[in-house]
Design an enzyme around this catalytic site. Structure first.
Site, PDB file in Angstrom:
ATOM      1  N   ILE A 140       0.837  -1.199   0.000  1.00 35.63           N
ATOM      2  CA  ILE A 140       0.000   0.000   0.000  1.00 35.63           C
ATOM      3  C   ILE A 140       0.869   1.245   0.000  1.00 35.63           C
ATOM      4  CG2 ILE A 140      -1.742   1.301   1.265  1.00 35.63           C
ATOM      5  CD1 ILE A 140      -2.810  -1.371   2.318  1.00 35.63           C
ATOM      6  N   SER A 161      -4.634   3.456   7.803  1.00 45.00           N
ATOM      7  CA  SER A 161      -4.166   2.130   8.197  1.00 45.00           C
ATOM      8  C   SER A 161      -4.911   1.614   9.417  1.00 45.00           C
ATOM      9  CB  SER A 161      -2.658   2.158   8.451  1.00 45.00           C
ATOM     10  OG  SER A 161      -2.178   0.862   8.740  1.00 45.00           O
ATOM     11  N   ARG A 162      -4.466   1.991  10.623  1.00 38.56           N
ATOM     12  CA  ARG A 162      -5.119   1.585  11.860  1.00 38.56           C
ATOM     13  C   ARG A 162      -5.149   2.777  12.813  1.00 38.56           C
ATOM     14  NH1 ARG A 162      -6.794  -1.741   9.213  1.00 38.56           N
ATOM     15  NH2 ARG A 162      -6.797  -4.033   9.441  1.00 38.56           N
ATOM     16  N   ASP A 193      -9.174   7.935   8.187  1.00 35.76           N
ATOM     17  CA  ASP A 193     -10.183   6.935   7.838  1.00 35.76           C
ATOM     18  C   ASP A 193     -10.346   5.924   8.965  1.00 35.76           C
ATOM     19  OD1 ASP A 193     -12.028   5.661   5.980  1.00 35.76           O
ATOM     20  OD2 ASP A 193     -10.540   4.063   5.827  1.00 35.76           O
ATOM     21  N   GLU A 223     -12.661   3.209  17.412  1.00 32.64           N
ATOM     22  CA  GLU A 223     -13.757   3.135  16.450  1.00 32.64           C
ATOM     23  C   GLU A 223     -14.708   1.965  16.679  1.00 32.64           C
ATOM     24  OE1 GLU A 223     -12.201   0.858  12.523  1.00 32.64           O
ATOM     25  OE2 GLU A 223     -11.136   2.711  12.960  1.00 32.64           O
ATOM     26  N   HIS A 277     -13.618   4.212   8.108  1.00 32.50           N
ATOM     27  CA  HIS A 277     -12.895   2.999   7.730  1.00 32.50           C
ATOM     28  C   HIS A 277     -13.398   2.433   6.393  1.00 32.50           C
ATOM     29  CE1 HIS A 277     -10.325  -0.281   9.828  1.00 32.50           C
ATOM     30  NE2 HIS A 277     -10.194  -0.368   8.519  1.00 32.50           N
ATOM     31  N   GLN A 278     -13.389   3.275   5.380  1.00 33.92           N
ATOM     32  CA  GLN A 278     -13.908   2.877   4.077  1.00 33.92           C
ATOM     33  C   GLN A 278     -12.830   2.790   3.000  1.00 33.92           C
ATOM     34  OE1 GLN A 278     -16.300   6.745   3.642  1.00 33.92           O
ATOM     35  NE2 GLN A 278     -15.769   6.337   1.505  1.00 33.92           N
ATOM     36  N   ALA A 279     -11.570   2.979   3.379  1.00 36.84           N
ATOM     37  CA  ALA A 279     -10.518   3.015   2.364  1.00 36.84           C
ATOM     38  C   ALA A 279     -10.470   1.725   1.547  1.00 36.84           C
ATOM     39  CB  ALA A 279      -9.165   3.274   3.018  1.00 36.84           C
TER      40      ALA A 279
END
Length: 331
Positions: free
Chosen positions: A154, A232-233, A257, A262, A294-296
């Site tokens: 990535i 990422s996280r 993201d 979350e 978190h939609q990446a």
């Protein structure tokens, strides 16, 4: 055999059902797997979990007591699973070790460009027929420096896009990626990368060593007008420290993201509820911050790869095979 899949999004459901149709029946639930929902899995040998599932020792014990022997995680990350507990319980755990890196890299760039060019503010204004340009000024990225923290698949894809913009490339990782070096990337210490980068993007996994990798000290090392992107996280960034820096008026933009707390929020509709997370509530009020849920990874291409790999993981488990996706093998 019927498989129970937790945390299935509406767009994801037909892909899962289609992929499993020739192999096993699958029951899809939109609820996430946690200590409350784990009893639903009683009688299911194979359970598929999503990235926001909570598979701690207590949840795994509940699943094992109900007859579950395999967890098929539909994500690359697995920091939400207590692997030691799974091993003690004799459970097999597999993940999706690879899917389209372009999905995440392209979305990271979407965040970076959106905060740089004030796209959300501009869109909100024009919906109200306010066509002023005040407060919408961005910066050329051409000729500026992109710092890529984590240069795996990535990170490499992100760097290639940065190269296309004509940016200077700095990288930080435990191992140098020759493909990134061919693009002209210079590997430096994290402190130098943070100090010199106009754009910092995070692409490392979340592990104990990377928890709060971007802490108060790291944030203070960054340029006042830098852009920070995390696709990422969430746990990579100390969010409380980030809020403190934002309150000081720092950073051109921040695109997130992911968020370290979350679970229980992202992927759910909380619009009619009071948000008890004061840090998140404060974070989204900053005009230079863009938070997505978190939609990446959420492209048709990536989802098909994720689902197809999950099917293979299940078939491997039934056949007694072990692949690179297995985190905890058959006991």
């Amino acid at each position: 055999m019927e498989i129970l899949a937790f945390g299935v999004q509406a767009d994801e459901k037909p892909l899962i059902e289609h992929a499993f149709r020739d192999h096993h029946e699958v029951r899809c639930l939109d609820v996430f797997l946690n200590d409350v929902t784990a009893p639903i899995a009683a009688g299911y040998e194979i359970v598929s979990s999503s990235v926001n599932s909570e598979l701690d020792a207590r949840v795994l014990q509940s699943l094992a007591a109900g007859g579950t022997r395999m967890i098929a995680q539909r994500s690359t990350g697995f920091n939400n699973i207590d692997l030691h507990a799974a091993e003690r319980l004799g459970m097999t755990v597999a993940r999706v070790s690879f899917y389209s890196p372009y999905a995440v890299a392209e979305f990271a760039w979407t965040l970076a460009l959106a905060v740089n060019r004030r796209i959300v503010r501009a869109s909100t204004r024009t919906r109200d027929f306010d066509f002023r340009l005040d407060g919408l000024m961005g910066r050329d990225l051409h000729g500026r420096t992109a710092g890529v923290i984590g240069t795996g698949k990535i990170g490499e894809a992100f760097a290639r896009i940065a190269h296309g913009f004509g940016m200077r490339l700095l990288g930080w990782d435990i191992a140098e990626n020759p493909a990134c070096m061919e693009l002209g990337m210079q590997y430096v210490h994290k402190e130098q990368l943070l100090a010199e980068s106009d754009l910092v993007s995070l692409h490392v996994p979340l592990m104990p060593q990377t928890q709060h990798l971007i802490d108060a000290a790291a944030l203070k090392a960054m340029k006042d007008d830098a852009i920070l992107v995390n696709s990422s996280r969430g746990g990579l960034v100390d969010t409380a420290a980030l809020v403190a820096e934002l309150r000081e008026g720092r950073f051109t933009g921040v695109g997130l993201d992911v968020y370290e707390s979350e679970a229980g929020l992202f992927f759910l509709d909380k619009s009619l509820e009071a948000i008890e997370d004061d840090t998140l509530a404060r974070l989204v009020t900053f005009p230079n911050v863009l938070v997505t849920s978190h939609q990446a990874y959420y492209t048709e291409d990536a989802l098909r790869q994720i689902v197809d790999t999950t099917v293979r993981n299940v078939l491997d488990y039934k056949a007694g095979r072990r692949s690179e996706n297995v985190l905890v093998p058959h006991s």
